[in-house]
Design a protein around this motif. Structure first.
Motif, PDB file in Angstrom:
ATOM      1  N   PRO A  34      19.359  45.651 143.495  1.00 44.61           N
ATOM      2  CA  PRO A  34      18.685  46.669 142.665  1.00 44.61           C
ATOM      3  C   PRO A  34      19.608  47.830 142.307  1.00 44.61           C
ATOM      4  O   PRO A  34      20.393  48.292 143.145  1.00 44.61           O
ATOM      5  CB  PRO A  34      17.524  47.135 143.553  1.00 44.61           C
ATOM      6  CG  PRO A  34      17.914  46.779 144.940  1.00 44.61           C
ATOM      7  CD  PRO A  34      18.753  45.549 144.839  1.00 44.61           C
ATOM      8  N   PRO A  35      19.543  48.306 141.061  1.00 41.54           N
ATOM      9  CA  PRO A  35      20.350  49.443 140.612  1.00 41.54           C
ATOM     10  C   PRO A  35      19.631  50.767 140.891  1.00 41.54           C
ATOM     11  O   PRO A  35      18.499  50.794 141.385  1.00 41.54           O
ATOM     12  CB  PRO A  35      20.467  49.200 139.107  1.00 41.54           C
ATOM     13  CG  PRO A  35      19.151  48.559 138.771  1.00 41.54           C
ATOM     14  CD  PRO A  35      18.746  47.731 139.956  1.00 41.54           C
ATOM     15  N   ILE A  36      20.309  51.867 140.561  1.00 40.15           N
ATOM     16  CA  ILE A  36      19.781  53.210 140.809  1.00 40.15           C
ATOM     17  C   ILE A  36      19.834  53.996 139.501  1.00 40.15           C
ATOM     18  O   ILE A  36      20.887  54.087 138.855  1.00 40.15           O
ATOM     19  CB  ILE A  36      20.616  53.939 141.877  1.00 40.15           C
ATOM     20  CG1 ILE A  36      20.616  53.147 143.197  1.00 40.15           C
ATOM     21  CG2 ILE A  36      20.095  55.349 142.107  1.00 40.15           C
ATOM     22  CD1 ILE A  36      21.705  53.560 144.153  1.00 40.15           C
ATOM     23  N   LEU A  37      18.713  54.586 139.106  1.00 37.98           N
ATOM     24  CA  LEU A  37      18.676  55.436 137.915  1.00 37.98           C
ATOM     25  C   LEU A  37      19.271  56.804 138.259  1.00 37.98           C
ATOM     26  O   LEU A  37      18.860  57.444 139.222  1.00 37.98           O
ATOM     27  CB  LEU A  37      17.236  55.606 137.428  1.00 37.98           C
ATOM     28  CG  LEU A  37      17.033  56.520 136.223  1.00 37.98           C
ATOM     29  CD1 LEU A  37      17.719  55.961 134.989  1.00 37.98           C
ATOM     30  CD2 LEU A  37      15.544  56.735 135.956  1.00 37.98           C
ATOM     31  N   VAL A  38      20.250  57.233 137.470  1.00 41.32           N
ATOM     32  CA  VAL A  38      20.885  58.535 137.663  1.00 41.32           C
ATOM     33  C   VAL A  38      20.428  59.450 136.528  1.00 41.32           C
ATOM     34  O   VAL A  38      20.875  59.320 135.384  1.00 41.32           O
ATOM     35  CB  VAL A  38      22.427  58.407 137.672  1.00 41.32           C
ATOM     36  CG1 VAL A  38      23.062  59.769 137.923  1.00 41.32           C
ATOM     37  CG2 VAL A  38      22.870  57.412 138.734  1.00 41.32           C
ATOM     38  N   LYS A  39      19.528  60.372 136.839  1.00 38.73           N
ATOM     39  CA  LYS A  39      18.981  61.277 135.825  1.00 38.73           C
ATOM     40  C   LYS A  39      19.889  62.484 135.663  1.00 38.73           C
ATOM     41  O   LYS A  39      20.157  63.207 136.612  1.00 38.73           O
ATOM     42  CB  LYS A  39      17.575  61.739 136.230  1.00 38.73           C
ATOM     43  CG  LYS A  39      16.558  60.621 136.346  1.00 38.73           C
ATOM     44  CD  LYS A  39      15.200  61.174 136.772  1.00 38.73           C
ATOM     45  CE  LYS A  39      14.175  60.070 136.959  1.00 38.73           C
ATOM     46  NZ  LYS A  39      12.853  60.609 137.396  1.00 38.73           N
ATOM     47  N   ARG A  40      20.364  62.656 134.419  1.00 33.25           N
ATOM     48  CA  ARG A  40      21.188  63.829 134.133  1.00 33.25           C
ATOM     49  C   ARG A  40      20.596  64.565 132.933  1.00 33.25           C
ATOM     50  O   ARG A  40      19.398  64.508 132.722  1.00 33.25           O
ATOM     51  CB  ARG A  40      22.643  63.400 133.925  1.00 33.25           C
ATOM     52  CG  ARG A  40      23.291  62.787 135.184  1.00 33.25           C
ATOM     53  CD  ARG A  40      24.799  62.731 135.072  1.00 33.25           C
ATOM     54  NE  ARG A  40      25.422  62.161 136.274  1.00 33.25           N
ATOM     55  CZ  ARG A  40      25.994  60.979 136.327  1.00 33.25           C
ATOM     56  NH1 ARG A  40      26.041  60.199 135.226  1.00 33.25           N
ATOM     57  NH2 ARG A  40      26.541  60.538 137.442  1.00 33.25           N
ATOM     58  N   ALA A  41      21.453  65.228 132.163  1.00 30.24           N
ATOM     59  CA  ALA A  41      20.951  66.179 131.170  1.00 30.24           C
ATOM     60  C   ALA A  41      20.835  65.629 129.760  1.00 30.24           C
ATOM     61  O   ALA A  41      20.483  66.374 128.841  1.00 30.24           O
ATOM     62  CB  ALA A  41      21.855  67.418 131.149  1.00 30.24           C
ATOM     63  N   SER A  42      21.091  64.353 129.535  1.00 31.04           N
ATOM     64  CA  SER A  42      21.156  63.836 128.160  1.00 31.04           C
ATOM     65  C   SER A  42      19.809  63.351 127.625  1.00 31.04           C
ATOM     66  O   SER A  42      19.738  62.870 126.497  1.00 31.04           O
ATOM     67  CB  SER A  42      22.181  62.696 128.068  1.00 31.04           C
ATOM     68  OG  SER A  42      21.760  61.590 128.857  1.00 31.04           O
ATOM     69  N   ILE A  43      18.750  63.473 128.412  1.00 33.04           N
ATOM     70  CA  ILE A  43      17.415  63.075 127.958  1.00 33.04           C
ATOM     71  C   ILE A  43      16.495  64.282 127.997  1.00 33.04           C
ATOM     72  O   ILE A  43      16.359  64.949 129.024  1.00 33.04           O
ATOM     73  CB  ILE A  43      16.850  61.930 128.816  1.00 33.04           C
ATOM     74  CG1 ILE A  43      17.676  60.666 128.580  1.00 33.04           C
ATOM     75  CG2 ILE A  43      15.381  61.669 128.480  1.00 33.04           C
ATOM     76  CD1 ILE A  43      17.214  59.468 129.375  1.00 33.04           C
ATOM     77  N   ARG A  75      22.412  67.695 117.999  1.00 33.85           N
ATOM     78  CA  ARG A  75      22.702  67.997 119.395  1.00 33.85           C
ATOM     79  C   ARG A  75      22.059  66.966 120.314  1.00 33.85           C
ATOM     80  O   ARG A  75      20.999  66.433 120.023  1.00 33.85           O
ATOM     81  CB  ARG A  75      22.170  69.390 119.745  1.00 33.85           C
ATOM     82  CG  ARG A  75      22.783  70.546 118.954  1.00 33.85           C
ATOM     83  CD  ARG A  75      21.948  71.797 119.111  1.00 33.85           C
ATOM     84  NE  ARG A  75      20.604  71.612 118.536  1.00 33.85           N
ATOM     85  CZ  ARG A  75      19.565  72.409 118.762  1.00 33.85           C
ATOM     86  NH1 ARG A  75      19.707  73.455 119.559  1.00 33.85           N
ATOM     87  NH2 ARG A  75      18.397  72.170 118.205  1.00 33.85           N
ATOM     88  N   VAL A  76      22.729  66.738 121.437  1.00 32.67           N
ATOM     89  CA  VAL A  76      22.191  65.926 122.524  1.00 32.67           C
ATOM     90  C   VAL A  76      21.893  66.879 123.689  1.00 32.67           C
ATOM     91  O   VAL A  76      22.770  67.636 124.100  1.00 32.67           O
ATOM     92  CB  VAL A  76      23.219  64.864 122.991  1.00 32.67           C
ATOM     93  CG1 VAL A  76      22.678  64.073 124.171  1.00 32.67           C
ATOM     94  CG2 VAL A  76      23.609  63.939 121.839  1.00 32.67           C
ATOM     95  N   PRO A  77      20.673  66.915 124.193  1.00 35.07           N
ATOM     96  CA  PRO A  77      19.523  66.083 123.830  1.00 35.07           C
ATOM     97  C   PRO A  77      18.518  66.772 122.914  1.00 35.07           C
ATOM     98  O   PRO A  77      17.446  66.225 122.677  1.00 35.07           O
ATOM     99  CB  PRO A  77      18.887  65.830 125.200  1.00 35.07           C
ATOM    100  CG  PRO A  77      19.064  67.141 125.909  1.00 35.07           C
ATOM    101  CD  PRO A  77      20.415  67.649 125.455  1.00 35.07           C
ATOM    102  N   ALA A  78      18.826  67.970 122.422  1.00 35.71           N
ATOM    103  CA  ALA A  78      17.838  68.725 121.657  1.00 35.71           C
ATOM    104  C   ALA A  78      17.321  67.954 120.457  1.00 35.71           C
ATOM    105  O   ALA A  78      16.124  68.003 120.132  1.00 35.71           O
ATOM    106  CB  ALA A  78      18.438  70.064 121.201  1.00 35.71           C
ATOM    107  N   ASP A  79      18.198  67.197 119.797  1.00 37.06           N
ATOM    108  CA  ASP A  79      17.794  66.412 118.631  1.00 37.06           C
ATOM    109  C   ASP A  79      17.646  64.929 118.950  1.00 37.06           C
ATOM    110  O   ASP A  79      16.756  64.257 118.419  1.00 37.06           O
ATOM    111  CB  ASP A  79      18.809  66.592 117.497  1.00 37.06           C
ATOM    112  CG  ASP A  79      18.913  68.029 117.042  1.00 37.06           C
ATOM    113  OD1 ASP A  79      17.863  68.617 116.717  1.00 37.06           O
ATOM    114  OD2 ASP A  79      20.029  68.579 117.050  1.00 37.06           O
TER     115      ASP A  79
END
Length: 239
Positions: A218-227, A161-165
Motif C-alpha cells: 500500500p502507498p501513502i498519500l502525501v498532502k501538501r500545498a498544491s491542492i 496560479r497553483v493552487p488558487a486557479d
C-alpha cells in the motif's frame, strides 16, 4: 543488469540464472522466453497474471488521490499519463484507480495519454500538457511527478496560479516535490517495504523453497500545498 533492448543480444541469450528481477512489464512472449532459461521471474513495480510480482498498489494510489480531490470539492478533473496500455503497468493502474472513484461519485475525469518518448524531449514537453491546462478544470492529475511538475510550469506560463486557479497532484513523491512552489501533493511508494519483500522471497529461493510471491504494497498519500479546498474559498475568489 540487462536493459530490455539487450534481450536479443548473444550475451543475454547465453545467460542462465536461478532468479531474475524485472523492473518493467515486458511482453508476455518475452517473459515466456525468459522463463525457459531463468528459474524464477519477479516483476518489480508492476503486475502480470503469469508472473510473480512485488509492486506498489498503484490502483489504490489513484483512489487516494481521487478521494482527496473529491473531499476538497473538485468535480471537474483533468489527467495526463503516458500511453502505456498494458493492464499491469503503473501508469495504467494509477489513472484507472482515479477513474473508479470519480465514476462512483458522478465526477468527470478527462484523461489524455501522451507519448513518454516525446515527453522526454524538452522541445515537446510543454506542448503535450498545454491543452489540458487550457481546458478549464479545477484540478489536474499527472501520471507521475514529472508530468505534474510540467503541468505546474504550464499553469504559471498561462498567467494562472497553483493552487488558487488550478490544483495539481502527482505520483511517486520524487525528492524535488517537497521543494516545488507550492509543494506538490503526491503519493509515496514505500520502497523499503518492497525491498524487504524481495529479500524475503530471495531467502526462500536460496533455502530451497518455492519463493513464490504476488504482493501489493500500500502507498501513502502525501498532502501538501498544491491542492485547494474549494469550500474554503474566500469571498471574491474566482471559481
Amino acid at each position: 543488469v540487462v536493459f530490455i533492448d539487450q534481450l536479443a543480444s548473444e550475451d543475454f541469450r547465453s545467460l542462465r540464472a536461478d532468479m531474475a528481477i524485472l523492473f518493467a512489464v515486458p511482453e508476455a512472449a518475452v517473459r515466456r522466453r525468459l522463463a525457459q532459461r531463468i528459474g524464477r521471474l519477479v516483476l518489480l513495480n508492476a503486475t502480470a497474471g503469469d508472473c510473480d510480482y512485488i509492486a506498489p498498489d498503484n490502483r489504490l494510489a489513484g483512489r487516494l488521490i481521487a478521494e482527496h480531490l473529491l473531499e476538497c470539492g473538485h468535480r471537474s478533473i483533468g489527467g495526463i499519463t503516458f500511453d502505456d496500455r498494458d493492464p499491469g503497468s503503473d501508469f495504467r493502474q494509477r489513472l484507472d484507480g482515479c477513474a473508479e472513484v470519480f465514476d462512483a461519485a458522478g465526477a468527470a475525469l478527462h484523461l489524455t495519454r501522451i507519448s513518454a518518448l516525446k515527453f522526454s524531449d524538452a522541445r515537446f514537453r510543454r506542448k503535450l500538457v498545454e491543452p489540458m491546462v487550457k481546458a478549464g478544470h479545477s484540478a489536474l492529475i499527472g501520471g507521475c511527478d514529472a508530468i505534474a511538475a510540467e503541468l505546474c510550469a504550464a499553469v504559471f506560463a498561462a498567467g494562472k496560479r497553483v493552487p488558487a486557479d488550478v490544483s495539481i497532484a502527482g505520483f511517486d513523491d520524487q525528492f524535488y516535490t517537497q521543494f516545488m512552489l507550492p509543494a506538490l501533493t503526491t503519493v509515496k511508494y514505500p520502497a523499503e517495504a518492497i525491498g524487504i519483500h524481495l529479500a524475503a522471497v530471495t531467502d526462500e529461493l536460496l533455502a530451497g523453497r518455492d519463493g513464490h510471491i504476488r504482493k501489493l504494497v500500500p502507498p501513502i498519500l502525501v498532502k501538501r500545498a498544491s491542492i485547494l479546498n474549494l469550500p474554503h474559498r474566500t469571498e471574491g475568489e474566482e471559481e
